[in-house]
Design a protein around this motif. Structure first.
Motif, PDB file in Angstrom:
ATOM      1  N   ASN A 113     -21.341  15.812  10.675  1.00 13.93           N
ATOM      2  CA  ASN A 113     -21.899  15.268  11.926  1.00 13.93           C
ATOM      3  C   ASN A 113     -22.361  13.827  11.774  1.00 13.93           C
ATOM      4  OD1 ASN A 113     -21.510  17.724  13.343  1.00 13.93           O
ATOM      5  ND2 ASN A 113     -23.399  18.539  12.437  1.00 13.93           N
ATOM      6  N   TYR A 114     -21.859  13.152  10.745  1.00 15.20           N
ATOM      7  CA  TYR A 114     -22.271  11.783  10.452  1.00 15.20           C
ATOM      8  C   TYR A 114     -21.069  10.841  10.500  1.00 15.20           C
ATOM      9  CZ  TYR A 114     -26.813  13.472   8.814  1.00 15.20           C
ATOM     10  OH  TYR A 114     -28.059  14.043   8.741  1.00 15.20           O
ATOM     11  N   THR A 115     -21.357   9.586  10.791  1.00 10.43           N
ATOM     12  CA  THR A 115     -20.352   8.528  10.724  1.00 10.43           C
ATOM     13  C   THR A 115     -20.792   7.512   9.676  1.00 10.43           C
ATOM     14  OG1 THR A 115     -19.690   8.753  13.033  1.00 10.43           O
ATOM     15  CG2 THR A 115     -19.198   6.659  11.966  1.00 10.43           C
ATOM     16  N   ALA A 116     -19.918   7.258   8.716  1.00 12.95           N
ATOM     17  CA  ALA A 116     -20.233   6.282   7.670  1.00 12.95           C
ATOM     18  C   ALA A 116     -20.148   4.877   8.252  1.00 12.95           C
ATOM     19  CB  ALA A 116     -19.270   6.433   6.510  1.00 12.95           C
ATOM     20  N   LYS A 117     -21.282   4.207   8.301  1.00 13.06           N
ATOM     21  CA  LYS A 117     -21.357   2.846   8.831  1.00 13.06           C
ATOM     22  C   LYS A 117     -21.233   1.791   7.739  1.00 13.06           C
ATOM     23  CE  LYS A 117     -22.407   3.833  13.207  1.00 13.06           C
ATOM     24  NZ  LYS A 117     -21.602   3.374  14.357  1.00 13.06           N
ATOM     25  N   THR A 118     -21.581   2.185   6.512  1.00 16.75           N
ATOM     26  CA  THR A 118     -21.463   1.259   5.382  1.00 16.75           C
ATOM     27  C   THR A 118     -20.996   2.011   4.151  1.00 16.75           C
ATOM     28  OG1 THR A 118     -23.711   1.476   4.445  1.00 16.75           O
ATOM     29  CG2 THR A 118     -23.440  -0.062   6.293  1.00 16.75           C
ATOM     30  N   ILE A 119     -20.235   1.322   3.314  1.00 17.02           N
ATOM     31  CA  ILE A 119     -19.806   1.828   2.004  1.00 17.02           C
ATOM     32  C   ILE A 119     -20.049   0.694   1.012  1.00 17.02           C
ATOM     33  CG2 ILE A 119     -17.895   2.715   0.618  1.00 17.02           C
ATOM     34  CD1 ILE A 119     -16.558   3.537   3.314  1.00 17.02           C
ATOM     35  N   ARG A 157     -12.156   8.067   3.294  1.00 17.32           N
ATOM     36  CA  ARG A 157     -11.594   8.103   4.654  1.00 17.32           C
ATOM     37  C   ARG A 157     -11.005   9.475   4.983  1.00 17.32           C
ATOM     38  NH1 ARG A 157      -9.917   2.664   3.220  1.00 17.32           N
ATOM     39  NH2 ARG A 157     -11.136   1.175   4.461  1.00 17.32           N
ATOM     40  N   GLN A 158     -10.471  10.140   3.990  1.00 15.16           N
ATOM     41  CA  GLN A 158      -9.890  11.467   4.208  1.00 15.16           C
ATOM     42  C   GLN A 158     -10.950  12.541   4.426  1.00 15.16           C
ATOM     43  OE1 GLN A 158      -7.557  11.934   0.670  1.00 15.16           O
ATOM     44  NE2 GLN A 158      -6.062  10.366   1.269  1.00 15.16           N
ATOM     45  N   ASN A 159     -12.156  12.298   3.931  1.00 14.75           N
ATOM     46  CA  ASN A 159     -13.185  13.342   3.942  1.00 14.75           C
ATOM     47  C   ASN A 159     -14.425  13.024   4.777  1.00 14.75           C
ATOM     48  OD1 ASN A 159     -12.371  15.518   1.724  1.00 14.75           O
ATOM     49  ND2 ASN A 159     -11.716  13.511   0.988  1.00 14.75           N
ATOM     50  N   PHE A 160     -14.585  11.778   5.178  1.00 10.27           N
ATOM     51  CA  PHE A 160     -15.722  11.381   6.009  1.00 10.27           C
ATOM     52  C   PHE A 160     -15.226  10.747   7.309  1.00 10.27           C
ATOM     53  CE2 PHE A 160     -17.702  11.514   1.853  1.00 10.27           C
ATOM     54  CZ  PHE A 160     -19.016  11.896   2.094  1.00 10.27           C
ATOM     55  N   ASN A 161     -16.082  10.793   8.309  1.00 10.96           N
ATOM     56  CA  ASN A 161     -15.838   9.993   9.507  1.00 10.96           C
ATOM     57  C   ASN A 161     -16.306   8.579   9.199  1.00 10.96           C
ATOM     58  OD1 ASN A 161     -15.099  12.270  11.233  1.00 10.96           O
ATOM     59  ND2 ASN A 161     -17.255  12.856  11.098  1.00 10.96           N
ATOM     60  N   VAL A 162     -15.392   7.640   9.101  1.00  9.46           N
ATOM     61  CA  VAL A 162     -15.729   6.256   8.763  1.00  9.46           C
ATOM     62  C   VAL A 162     -15.552   5.390  10.004  1.00  9.46           C
ATOM     63  CG1 VAL A 162     -15.168   4.266   7.308  1.00  9.46           C
ATOM     64  CG2 VAL A 162     -15.006   6.582   6.367  1.00  9.46           C
ATOM     65  N   ALA A 163     -16.599   4.663  10.364  1.00 10.67           N
ATOM     66  CA  ALA A 163     -16.539   3.789  11.538  1.00 10.67           C
ATOM     67  C   ALA A 163     -15.449   2.738  11.359  1.00 10.67           C
ATOM     68  CB  ALA A 163     -17.887   3.112  11.761  1.00 10.67           C
ATOM     69  N   HIS A 164     -14.770   2.396  12.455  1.00 10.86           N
ATOM     70  CA  HIS A 164     -13.679   1.417  12.362  1.00 10.86           C
ATOM     71  C   HIS A 164     -14.190   0.051  11.920  1.00 10.86           C
ATOM     72  CE1 HIS A 164     -15.231   0.289  16.353  1.00 10.86           C
ATOM     73  NE2 HIS A 164     -14.628  -0.856  16.169  1.00 10.86           N
ATOM     74  N   ASP A 165     -15.458  -0.222  12.213  1.00 13.51           N
ATOM     75  CA  ASP A 165     -16.043  -1.512  11.839  1.00 13.51           C
ATOM     76  C   ASP A 165     -17.045  -1.374  10.698  1.00 13.51           C
ATOM     77  OD1 ASP A 165     -17.961  -0.101  13.247  1.00 13.51           O
ATOM     78  OD2 ASP A 165     -18.618  -1.821  14.460  1.00 13.51           O
ATOM     79  N   ALA A 166     -16.883  -0.355   9.872  1.00 13.11           N
ATOM     80  CA  ALA A 166     -17.816  -0.129   8.760  1.00 13.11           C
ATOM     81  C   ALA A 166     -17.848  -1.338   7.820  1.00 13.11           C
ATOM     82  CB  ALA A 166     -17.407   1.118   7.981  1.00 13.11           C
ATOM     83  N   GLU A 167     -19.050  -1.671   7.367  1.00 16.07           N
ATOM     84  CA  GLU A 167     -19.209  -2.703   6.346  1.00 16.07           C
ATOM     85  C   GLU A 167     -18.865  -2.070   4.995  1.00 16.07           C
ATOM     86  OE1 GLU A 167     -22.922  -5.433   5.691  1.00 16.07           O
ATOM     87  OE2 GLU A 167     -23.091  -3.701   4.337  1.00 16.07           O
ATOM     88  N   ILE A 168     -17.874  -2.647   4.298  1.00 14.23           N
ATOM     89  CA  ILE A 168     -17.449  -2.115   3.009  1.00 14.23           C
ATOM     90  C   ILE A 168     -17.587  -3.228   1.965  1.00 14.23           C
ATOM     91  CG2 ILE A 168     -15.616  -0.997   1.700  1.00 14.23           C
ATOM     92  CD1 ILE A 168     -14.461   0.001   4.343  1.00 14.23           C
ATOM     93  N   SER A 169     -18.561  -3.079   1.078  1.00 13.48           N
ATOM     94  CA  SER A 169     -18.909  -4.117   0.107  1.00 13.48           C
ATOM     95  C   SER A 169     -18.510  -3.718  -1.301  1.00 13.48           C
ATOM     96  CB  SER A 169     -20.427  -4.374   0.110  1.00 13.48           C
ATOM     97  OG  SER A 169     -20.923  -4.651   1.399  1.00 13.48           O
ATOM     98  N   ILE A 170     -18.209  -4.729  -2.109  1.00 15.05           N
ATOM     99  CA  ILE A 170     -17.971  -4.491  -3.528  1.00 15.05           C
ATOM    100  C   ILE A 170     -18.614  -5.592  -4.355  1.00 15.05           C
ATOM    101  CG2 ILE A 170     -15.706  -5.648  -3.476  1.00 15.05           C
ATOM    102  CD1 ILE A 170     -14.820  -3.605  -5.655  1.00 15.05           C
ATOM    103  N   GLU A 171     -19.338  -5.194  -5.388  1.00 12.16           N
ATOM    104  CA  GLU A 171     -19.931  -6.158  -6.317  1.00 12.16           C
ATOM    105  C   GLU A 171     -18.896  -6.604  -7.337  1.00 12.16           C
ATOM    106  OE1 GLU A 171     -24.575  -4.582  -6.293  1.00 12.16           O
ATOM    107  OE2 GLU A 171     -23.309  -4.216  -8.042  1.00 12.16           O
TER     108      GLU A 171
END
Length: 317
Positions: free
Chosen positions: A50-56, A79-93
């Motif tokens: 019941n959640y949407t991933a807004k950030t990764i 992406r296969q297992n979560f609802n990920v927002a189309h505009d999710a912030e996806i960061s990498i260090e």
């Protein structure tokens, strides 16, 4: 759908920095670790329907140290297992010495849209003191490459380093959207100088303000609209799932008022005044002393309050 943040911990490093408190190691079976992490992501997704991933957020360690295909595999699993927002912030260090143009292109292909580079210093001797494996030239090249391929680029800096020098080259400050500037607090550096810290903190903030990079958290600065959404989820008491060695989660758990005070006062906007209704006299005293200020319906730290935030919090929680 409720908002959710996802944290992925990649613990591998080329060399462990002496000031680092994060879970990290040199060496290890990367393939086995990624396989285990992916399995944990699949299992963890069951509780978040019941959640949407807004950030990764990929943190470390050094996520850029491993092959980019591992990052792609993890993101595909999310992406296969979560609802990920189309505009999710996806960061990498990333560390400058392990960031290449090929990796940047791959990250972009996989959907990463925010790059955070561990520059730490623009002074070679200071980088040596910190035990970093890159030099200034390498850091500058990494920033050039990252800003060529990504609009949202952040850099980390460390200040108040004994025997170190603070260098803030305008050319590179102008092109990034976000800067994290941390005061060195490692026990290894016993000659820590509070006077130096205050002076360097002021210098950083004045320089960044000149280029439209405003303070929004005790150690974080951004151009308008480029605040780190993932970290804001922590400071604003959101929910997140952490995957990987040493990663923590806060999911389906209540936040206490003490939590909201401790995390919220890190932010420039502060916290609702009603959270401190039971501490009226203490708040008034801290305002009179110049550590806090009232702003509309919020209480927030002054510049002086941010410098002594831990002491302020001790009075309030």
């Amino acid at each position: 759908m409720k908002p959710l943040s996802i944290y992925i911990h990649i613990p591998f490093c080329e060399r462990r920095c002496p000031y680092c408190d994060f879970e990290s190691s040199v060496g290890g079976d990367v393939d086995a670790y990624i396989l285990s992490l992916i399995n944990d992501v699949k299992k963890g997704s069951i509780q978040a329907k019941n959640y949407t991933a807004k950030t990764i957020y990929f943190g470390g360690g050094t996520p850029s140290f491993i092959d980019a295909t591992h990052i792609g595999a993890i993101l595909a699993t999310i992406r296969q297992n979560f609802n990920v927002a189309h505009d999710a912030e996806i960061s990498i260090e990333c560390n400058p010495n392990s960031l290449t143009e090929e990796k940047l292109k791959s990250y972009k292909k996989y959907g990463v849209n925010r790059i955070s580079i561990g520059v730490q210093s623009f002074h070679n001797k200071t980088l040596g003191i910190l035990g970093r494996v890159h030099n200034v030239s390498c850091a500058k090249t990494a920033i050039k490459l990252a800003t060529k391929h990504f609009d949202n680029v952040s850099i980390d800096l460390i200040h108040s380093i004994p025997r170190g020098k603070l260098v803030l080259p305008s050319r590179y400050l102008k092109v990034v959207k976000h800067i994290s500037a941390y005061c060195l607090t490692s026990d290894k550096y016993a000659t820590f100088d509070d006077g130096k810290s205050i002076k360097q903190q002021k210098r950083i903030e004045c320089k960044l303000e000149k280029y439209g990079i405003a303070k929004y958290e005790v150690s974080n600065f951004a151009r308008s609209g480029f605040e780190c959404k993932h970290n804001l989820a922590y400071w604003e008491c959101g929910e997140w799932l952490g995957f990987g060695r040493g990663a923590k989660s806060h999911f389906n758990e209540p936040w206490t008022d003490a939590d909201r005070i401790m995390l919220g006062l890190r932010l420039a906007k502060g916290i609702p005044a009603k959270l401190l209704s039971a501490k009226t006299s203490v708040v008034k005293n801290l305002i009179d002393m110049g550590f806090l200020e009232a702003h509309v319906d919020n209480i927030r730290c002054t510049w002086k309050g941010f410098l002594l935030l831990n002491q302020v919090l001790e009075k309030l929680i």
